[in-house]
Design a protein around this motif. Sequence first.
Motif, short mmCIF file in Angstrom:
data_model
loop_
_atom_site.label_atom_id
_atom_site.label_comp_id
_atom_site.label_asym_id
_atom_site.label_seq_id
_atom_site.Cartn_x
_atom_site.Cartn_y
_atom_site.Cartn_z
N UNK A 67 0.84 -1.19 0.00
CA UNK A 67 0.00 0.00 0.00
C UNK A 67 0.88 1.24 0.00
N UNK A 68 0.46 2.29 -0.70
CA UNK A 68 1.22 3.54 -0.67
C UNK A 68 1.08 4.20 0.70
N UNK A 77 0.62 14.55 -1.00
CA UNK A 77 1.43 14.09 0.12
C UNK A 77 0.64 13.68 1.35
N UNK A 78 -0.68 13.79 1.32
CA UNK A 78 -1.48 13.43 2.48
C UNK A 78 -1.50 11.91 2.66
N UNK A 79 -1.78 11.46 3.87
CA UNK A 79 -1.76 10.03 4.18
C UNK A 79 -3.14 9.41 4.30
N UNK A 80 -4.19 10.17 4.02
CA UNK A 80 -5.56 9.66 4.13
C UNK A 80 -5.97 8.98 2.82
N UNK A 81 -5.48 7.76 2.61
CA UNK A 81 -5.74 7.01 1.38
C UNK A 81 -6.65 5.83 1.66
N UNK A 82 -7.47 5.53 0.65
CA UNK A 82 -8.37 4.38 0.75
C UNK A 82 -8.34 3.62 -0.58
N UNK A 83 -8.45 2.29 -0.52
CA UNK A 83 -8.51 1.53 -1.77
C UNK A 83 -9.73 1.97 -2.59
N UNK A 84 -9.55 2.05 -3.89
CA UNK A 84 -10.63 2.45 -4.79
C UNK A 84 -11.40 1.24 -5.28
N UNK A 85 -12.64 1.45 -5.66
CA UNK A 85 -13.45 0.39 -6.22
C UNK A 85 -13.11 0.12 -7.69
N UNK A 88 -10.49 -1.13 -8.95
CA UNK A 88 -9.79 -2.39 -9.18
C UNK A 88 -8.47 -2.45 -8.43
N UNK A 89 -7.71 -3.49 -8.73
CA UNK A 89 -6.45 -3.76 -8.05
C UNK A 89 -5.45 -2.63 -8.28
N UNK A 90 -4.87 -2.13 -7.22
CA UNK A 90 -3.84 -1.10 -7.31
C UNK A 90 -4.37 0.31 -7.40
N UNK A 116 -5.64 7.45 -8.11
CA UNK A 116 -4.44 7.06 -8.85
C UNK A 116 -4.30 5.55 -8.77
N UNK A 117 -3.45 5.01 -9.64
CA UNK A 117 -3.27 3.57 -9.69
C UNK A 117 -1.79 3.23 -9.64
#
Length: 68
Positions: free
Chosen positions: A6-7, A14-22, A24-26, A37-38
């Motif tokens: 995971x990034x 530069x923020x750290x509030x990331x969530x997996x996107x629907x 697809x993979x990556x 982004x992917x």
Amino acid sequence: MSERAAPFYCPYCGDEDLRPSEQGHGAWECAACNRAFQLKFLGLLAQGVHRTPRNGNVRPDEGGGDEI
């Protein structure tokens, strides 16, 4: 086996509030800047391949200079 990598931060803001996107993979979504982004693994580099810096200088860890 192991979990996917995971990034740690958004490559845009530069923020750290990331969530997996629907999407697809990556794929990841940043809540701070509202961008998606992917990430994609391209492959392994050949063993022994070293890149030369654009300015042509040799990096200190690669030798090529007189040591003091």
